[in-house]
Design a protein around this motif. Structure first.
Motif, PDB file in Angstrom:
ATOM      1  N   ALA A   1       0.935  -1.269  -0.052  1.00 40.20           N
ATOM      2  CA  ALA A   1       0.082   0.070   0.231  1.00 40.20           C
ATOM      3  C   ALA A   1       0.855   1.373   0.081  1.00 40.20           C
ATOM      4  O   ALA A   1       0.406   2.161  -0.314  1.00 40.20           O
ATOM      5  N   LYS A   2       2.044   1.164   0.581  1.00 38.32           N
ATOM      6  CA  LYS A   2       2.952   2.309   0.552  1.00 38.32           C
ATOM      7  C   LYS A   2       4.372   2.017  -0.223  1.00 38.32           C
ATOM      8  O   LYS A   2       4.538   0.848  -0.580  1.00 38.32           O
ATOM      9  N   SER A   3       5.072   3.218  -0.610  1.00 42.05           N
ATOM     10  CA  SER A   3       6.230   2.980  -1.245  1.00 42.05           C
ATOM     11  C   SER A   3       7.210   3.088  -0.141  1.00 42.05           C
ATOM     12  O   SER A   3       7.376   3.984   0.618  1.00 42.05           O
TER      13      SER A   3
ATOM     14  N   VAL B   1      14.855   1.142  -8.543  1.00 41.23           N
ATOM     15  CA  VAL B   1      15.482   1.602  -9.800  1.00 41.23           C
ATOM     16  C   VAL B   1      15.416   2.824 -10.244  1.00 41.23           C
ATOM     17  O   VAL B   1      14.853   3.366 -10.853  1.00 41.23           O
ATOM     18  N   CYS B   2      16.708   3.327  -9.313  1.00 41.63           N
ATOM     19  CA  CYS B   2      17.133   4.706  -9.698  1.00 41.63           C
ATOM     20  C   CYS B   2      15.828   5.730  -9.270  1.00 41.63           C
ATOM     21  O   CYS B   2      15.430   6.500 -10.099  1.00 41.63           O
ATOM     22  N   ASP B   3      14.985   5.216  -8.304  1.00 43.66           N
ATOM     23  CA  ASP B   3      13.915   6.287  -7.968  1.00 43.66           C
ATOM     24  C   ASP B   3      12.913   6.222  -9.048  1.00 43.66           C
ATOM     25  O   ASP B   3      11.734   7.183  -8.888  1.00 43.66           O
ATOM     26  N   ARG B   4      12.674   5.311  -9.733  1.00 43.69           N
ATOM     27  CA  ARG B   4      11.713   5.066 -10.837  1.00 43.69           C
ATOM     28  C   ARG B   4      10.519   4.213 -10.885  1.00 43.69           C
ATOM     29  O   ARG B   4       9.687   4.127 -11.524  1.00 43.69           O
ATOM     30  N   PHE B   5      10.601   3.127  -9.757  1.00 43.62           N
ATOM     31  CA  PHE B   5       9.694   2.320  -9.766  1.00 43.62           C
ATOM     32  C   PHE B   5       9.424   1.810  -8.291  1.00 43.62           C
ATOM     33  O   PHE B   5       9.982   1.074  -7.647  1.00 43.62           O
ATOM     34  N   LEU B   6       8.337   2.587  -8.041  1.00 50.14           N
ATOM     35  CA  LEU B   6       7.906   2.588  -6.476  1.00 50.14           C
ATOM     36  C   LEU B   6       7.471   1.362  -6.056  1.00 50.14           C
ATOM     37  O   LEU B   6       6.821   0.558  -6.788  1.00 50.14           O
ATOM     38  N   THR B   7       7.572   0.779  -4.755  1.00 47.62           N
ATOM     39  CA  THR B   7       7.181  -0.503  -4.465  1.00 47.62           C
ATOM     40  C   THR B   7       5.656  -0.558  -4.361  1.00 47.62           C
ATOM     41  O   THR B   7       5.088  -1.680  -4.517  1.00 47.62           O
TER      42      THR B   7
ATOM     43  N   GLU C   1       6.271 -10.276  -8.680  1.00 51.07           N
ATOM     44  CA  GLU C   1       7.159  -9.635  -9.830  1.00 51.07           C
ATOM     45  C   GLU C   1       8.734  -9.469  -9.223  1.00 51.07           C
ATOM     46  O   GLU C   1       8.962  -9.378  -8.151  1.00 51.07           O
ATOM     47  N   LEU C   2       9.643  -9.941 -10.176  1.00 52.36           N
ATOM     48  CA  LEU C   2      11.004  -9.912 -10.091  1.00 52.36           C
ATOM     49  C   LEU C   2      11.448  -8.584 -10.326  1.00 52.36           C
ATOM     50  O   LEU C   2      11.320  -8.009 -11.479  1.00 52.36           O
ATOM     51  N   VAL C   3      12.083  -7.734  -9.365  1.00 49.98           N
ATOM     52  CA  VAL C   3      12.491  -6.339  -9.742  1.00 49.98           C
ATOM     53  C   VAL C   3      13.964  -6.453  -9.468  1.00 49.98           C
ATOM     54  O   VAL C   3      14.680  -6.830  -8.360  1.00 49.98           O
ATOM     55  N   THR C   4      14.995  -6.091 -10.728  1.00 51.95           N
ATOM     56  CA  THR C   4      16.291  -6.153 -10.434  1.00 51.95           C
ATOM     57  C   THR C   4      16.629  -4.665 -10.279  1.00 51.95           C
ATOM     58  O   THR C   4      16.197  -3.728 -10.776  1.00 51.95           O
ATOM     59  N   ASP C   5      17.619  -4.297  -9.114  1.00 56.02           N
ATOM     60  CA  ASP C   5      18.258  -3.127  -8.976  1.00 56.02           C
ATOM     61  C   ASP C   5      19.666  -3.171  -8.902  1.00 56.02           C
ATOM     62  O   ASP C   5      20.257  -4.254  -8.416  1.00 56.02           O
TER      63      ASP C   5
END
Length: 100
Positions: A4-6, A29-35, A42-46
């Motif tokens: 619900a939050k980032s 992701v460099c401040d571009r993909f909020l949680t 989903e797999l998030v690579t950073d």
């Protein structure tokens, strides 16, 4: 489940007496993909370039990562396979600092 939050990602490394030798906090992701935009599973690579303090002594120091809500500084718990809270950070690796 969706968040619900980032949350912000923290990456920190300390030596013996708790002095921080390296730190980088930012949204994924460099401040571009909020949680809050993530999908369950989903797999998030950073990738993070983590600045090291100029006066950090040579050595190997544990590097930890985790997520926190910036407004309250509250960290998300790290859960085990049975969804029981274990900690509020994960030991990623040991960070070598200084001459090899």
């Amino acid at each position: 489940r969706p968040l619900a939050k980032s949350y912000k990602v923290f990456n920190q490394s300390f030596y013996g007496n708790g002095t921080m030798v390296a730190q980088k906090d930012s949204y994924p992701v460099c401040d571009r993909f909020l949680t809050s935009d993530w999908y369950p599973g989903e797999l998030v690579t950073d990738v993070y370039d983590i600045p090291v303090a100029a006066d950090a002594p040579n050595g190997r120091y544990p590097l930890y990562t985790g997520l926190y809500f910036e407004e309250t500084q509250e960290r998300l718990p790290v859960l085990d396979a049975a969804n029981n809270p274990m900690d509020n950070q994960v030991h990623v690796t040991d960070l070598p600092i200084g001459a090899k």
